[in-house]
Write a protein that holds these residues in place. Structure first.
Motif, PDB file in Angstrom:
ATOM      1  N   LYS A 205      18.519  -6.972  10.515  1.00  0.00           N
ATOM      2  CA  LYS A 205      18.033  -6.736   9.154  1.00  0.00           C
ATOM      3  C   LYS A 205      16.590  -6.250   9.173  1.00  0.00           C
ATOM      4  N   TYR A 206      15.769  -6.850  10.028  1.00  0.00           N
ATOM      5  CA  TYR A 206      14.354  -6.480  10.102  1.00  0.00           C
ATOM      6  C   TYR A 206      14.196  -5.019  10.494  1.00  0.00           C
ATOM      7  N   LEU A 207      15.086  -4.536  11.369  1.00  0.00           N
ATOM      8  CA  LEU A 207      14.983  -3.169  11.860  1.00  0.00           C
ATOM      9  C   LEU A 207      15.803  -2.172  11.047  1.00  0.00           C
ATOM     10  N   ASP A 208      16.462  -2.632  10.024  1.00  0.00           N
ATOM     11  CA  ASP A 208      17.258  -1.733   9.195  1.00  0.00           C
ATOM     12  C   ASP A 208      16.374  -0.603   8.657  1.00  0.00           C
ATOM     13  N   PRO A 209      16.698   0.662   8.956  1.00  0.00           N
ATOM     14  CA  PRO A 209      15.838   1.772   8.523  1.00  0.00           C
ATOM     15  C   PRO A 209      16.004   2.153   7.064  1.00  0.00           C
ATOM     16  N   GLU A 210      17.000   1.610   6.383  1.00  0.00           N
ATOM     17  CA  GLU A 210      17.266   2.058   5.017  1.00  0.00           C
ATOM     18  C   GLU A 210      16.110   1.781   4.046  1.00  0.00           C
ATOM     19  N   PRO A 211      15.419   0.629   4.121  1.00  0.00           N
ATOM     20  CA  PRO A 211      14.260   0.449   3.230  1.00  0.00           C
ATOM     21  C   PRO A 211      13.186   1.521   3.430  1.00  0.00           C
ATOM     22  N   LEU A 212      12.965   1.942   4.684  1.00  0.00           N
ATOM     23  CA  LEU A 212      12.011   3.031   4.935  1.00  0.00           C
ATOM     24  C   LEU A 212      12.512   4.322   4.297  1.00  0.00           C
ATOM     25  N   ARG A 213      13.770   4.622   4.467  1.00  0.00           N
ATOM     26  CA  ARG A 213      14.317   5.842   3.868  1.00  0.00           C
ATOM     27  C   ARG A 213      14.172   5.813   2.349  1.00  0.00           C
TER      28      ARG A 213
ATOM     29  N   LEU B 112       3.827   5.106   5.582  1.00  0.00           N
ATOM     30  CA  LEU B 112       5.126   4.440   5.681  1.00  0.00           C
ATOM     31  C   LEU B 112       5.657   4.444   7.112  1.00  0.00           C
ATOM     32  N   LEU B 113       5.501   5.569   7.805  1.00  0.00           N
ATOM     33  CA  LEU B 113       5.991   5.637   9.179  1.00  0.00           C
ATOM     34  C   LEU B 113       5.212   4.697  10.086  1.00  0.00           C
ATOM     35  N   ARG B 114       3.889   4.651   9.913  1.00  0.00           N
ATOM     36  CA  ARG B 114       3.106   3.775  10.788  1.00  0.00           C
ATOM     37  C   ARG B 114       3.433   2.306  10.543  1.00  0.00           C
ATOM     38  N   GLU B 115       3.590   1.932   9.285  1.00  0.00           N
ATOM     39  CA  GLU B 115       3.956   0.553   8.995  1.00  0.00           C
ATOM     40  C   GLU B 115       5.318   0.209   9.590  1.00  0.00           C
ATOM     41  N   ARG B 116       6.221   1.166   9.544  1.00  0.00           N
ATOM     42  CA  ARG B 116       7.538   0.943  10.150  1.00  0.00           C
ATOM     43  C   ARG B 116       7.412   0.708  11.651  1.00  0.00           C
ATOM     44  N   PHE B 117       6.660   1.561  12.340  1.00  0.00           N
ATOM     45  CA  PHE B 117       6.512   1.406  13.786  1.00  0.00           C
ATOM     46  C   PHE B 117       5.778   0.108  14.128  1.00  0.00           C
ATOM     47  N   ARG B 118       4.785  -0.253  13.335  1.00  0.00           N
ATOM     48  CA  ARG B 118       4.082  -1.515  13.593  1.00  0.00           C
ATOM     49  C   ARG B 118       5.026  -2.700  13.456  1.00  0.00           C
TER      50      ARG B 118
ATOM     51  N   ARG C 153       5.911  11.968  12.699  1.00  0.00           N
ATOM     52  CA  ARG C 153       6.462  10.800  13.393  1.00  0.00           C
ATOM     53  C   ARG C 153       5.694  10.530  14.684  1.00  0.00           C
ATOM     54  N   LEU C 154       5.397  11.567  15.443  1.00  0.00           N
ATOM     55  CA  LEU C 154       4.641  11.395  16.687  1.00  0.00           C
ATOM     56  C   LEU C 154       3.250  10.820  16.420  1.00  0.00           C
ATOM     57  N   ILE C 155       2.571  11.363  15.421  1.00  0.00           N
ATOM     58  CA  ILE C 155       1.233  10.880  15.078  1.00  0.00           C
ATOM     59  C   ILE C 155       1.289   9.415  14.654  1.00  0.00           C
ATOM     60  N   SER C 156       2.256   9.097  13.815  1.00  0.00           N
ATOM     61  CA  SER C 156       2.368   7.727  13.296  1.00  0.00           C
ATOM     62  C   SER C 156       2.722   6.746  14.401  1.00  0.00           C
ATOM     63  N   PHE C 157       3.638   7.145  15.269  1.00  0.00           N
ATOM     64  CA  PHE C 157       4.051   6.256  16.364  1.00  0.00           C
ATOM     65  C   PHE C 157       2.882   5.972  17.301  1.00  0.00           C
TER      66      PHE C 157
ATOM     67  N   SER D 252      -0.261   6.109  16.762  1.00  0.00           N
ATOM     68  CA  SER D 252      -1.329   5.324  16.126  1.00  0.00           C
ATOM     69  C   SER D 252      -0.937   3.870  15.938  1.00  0.00           C
ATOM     70  N   ALA D 253       0.373   3.574  15.995  1.00  0.00           N
ATOM     71  CA  ALA D 253       0.838   2.198  15.822  1.00  0.00           C
ATOM     72  C   ALA D 253       0.936   1.453  17.139  1.00  0.00           C
ATOM     73  N   PHE D 254       0.779   2.166  18.266  1.00  0.00           N
ATOM     74  CA  PHE D 254       0.956   1.565  19.583  1.00  0.00           C
ATOM     75  C   PHE D 254      -0.350   0.890  19.996  1.00  0.00           C
ATOM     76  N   PRO D 255      -0.393  -0.442  20.074  1.00  0.00           N
ATOM     77  CA  PRO D 255      -1.666  -1.146  20.305  1.00  0.00           C
ATOM     78  C   PRO D 255      -2.396  -0.691  21.563  1.00  0.00           C
ATOM     79  N   ALA D 256      -1.687  -0.489  22.656  1.00  0.00           N
ATOM     80  CA  ALA D 256      -2.341  -0.160  23.919  1.00  0.00           C
ATOM     81  C   ALA D 256      -3.046   1.188  23.880  1.00  0.00           C
ATOM     82  N   LEU D 257      -2.623   2.062  22.981  1.00  0.00           N
ATOM     83  CA  LEU D 257      -3.234   3.393  22.891  1.00  0.00           C
ATOM     84  C   LEU D 257      -4.429   3.445  21.957  1.00  0.00           C
ATOM     85  N   ASN D 258      -4.650   2.393  21.185  1.00  0.00           N
ATOM     86  CA  ASN D 258      -5.633   2.468  20.099  1.00  0.00           C
ATOM     87  C   ASN D 258      -6.698   1.384  20.128  1.00  0.00           C
ATOM     88  N   ASP D 259      -6.739   0.620  21.203  1.00  0.00           N
ATOM     89  CA  ASP D 259      -7.698  -0.472  21.286  1.00  0.00           C
ATOM     90  C   ASP D 259      -9.129   0.064  21.246  1.00  0.00           C
ATOM     91  N   GLY D 260      -9.832  -0.214  20.155  1.00  0.00           N
ATOM     92  CA  GLY D 260     -11.223   0.218  20.018  1.00  0.00           C
ATOM     93  C   GLY D 260     -11.411   1.618  19.474  1.00  0.00           C
TER      94      GLY D 260
END
Length: 232
Positions: free
Chosen positions: A91-99, A121-127, A177-181, A183-191
């Motif tokens: 349920k948590y990963l159901d993509p329909e609310p994002l759509r 919306l995309l970044r919040e989804r990936f987070r 999608r690439l930009i949002s993904f 930016s949501a990846f913690p290891a790529l954005n620390d600091g």
């Protein structure tokens, strides 16, 4: 002397009715029991935040307390905790609310507003996906056609500007999608975190504000002249 009194069925029924009326104050009606599927949905809603906080180590007691039910009700509804966890993750990963949220973006809005809303919306989804995966593992139910469906929705949103875009709207959807993904990846954005406004600006104007013709070297020598790294 045997003082036991054997009551007939009518007396027993009257006694039970009296006990019920005494337990329930006048004017109060008892809540109807939930249907099995509604009860399952209620338990799943209660367990999702616990999973995010505790992962698979969440206890049945914690779940029961959060849902306001007895522990036995959990097992009657799901059989075991793993089945409940899988249902909650699904349920948590159901993509329909994002759509649905993407579909709610008005195509008549200015493009900068639309791009910002899409990226948000995309970044919040990936987070949210990363947060649950970090605590319960990378098990994930299959979501068929998720990428193509979201791209079609975004293409519809961007259709009024299609002639002004550097790529077709469907391809722009994947760029966002690439930009949002990333930016949501913690290891790529620390600091070096970027805000949603930063990301929208990057998507709209890039780093130079206008499109450039990209020269593609055809030989190692021409690559060196253009400052391209050589591949060994």
């Amino acid at each position: 002397m045997d003082t036991g009194v054997e009551m007939d069925a009518e007396t027993v029924a009257a006694a039970r009715a009296g006990a019920g009326s005494e337990a329930d104050p006048p004017g109060r009606t008892r809540a109807q029991p939930l249907a099995p599927e509604d009860r399952k949905a209620m338990i799943i809603d209660a367990v999702i935040p616990l999973l995010v906080e505790h992962g698979r180590g969440v206890t049945s007691r914690q779940i029961a307390d959060a849902a306001g039910i007895a522990e036995g009700t959990i097992w009657r509804a799901f059989g075991d905790k793993e089945t409940l966890v899988r249902a909650a993750v699904e349920k948590y990963l159901d993509p329909e609310p994002l759509r649905d949220a993407l579909r709610a973006i008005d195509p008549a809005l200015p493009i900068e507003n639309k791009v910002r809303a899409i990226v948000y919306l995309l970044r919040e989804r990936f987070r949210s996906v990363m947060s649950i995966m970090a605590v319960v593992g990378h098990e994930r139910p299959p979501v068929p056609q998720e990428r193509t469906e979201f791209a079609a929705i975004i293409a519809t949103i961007l259709a009024p500007e299609a002639d002004d875009l550097n790529w077709p709207p469907e391809r722009v959807a994947h760029i966002l999608r690439l930009i949002s993904f990333s930016s949501a990846f913690p290891a790529l954005n620390d600091g070096i975190e970027f805000s949603v406004d930063d990301l929208a600006r990057i998507a709209l104007v890039g780093v130079a504000g206008r499109p450039f013709a990209i020269y593609t070297p055809t030989t190692a020598a021409s690559a060196a002249q253009q400052g391209e790294p050589r591949c060994s």
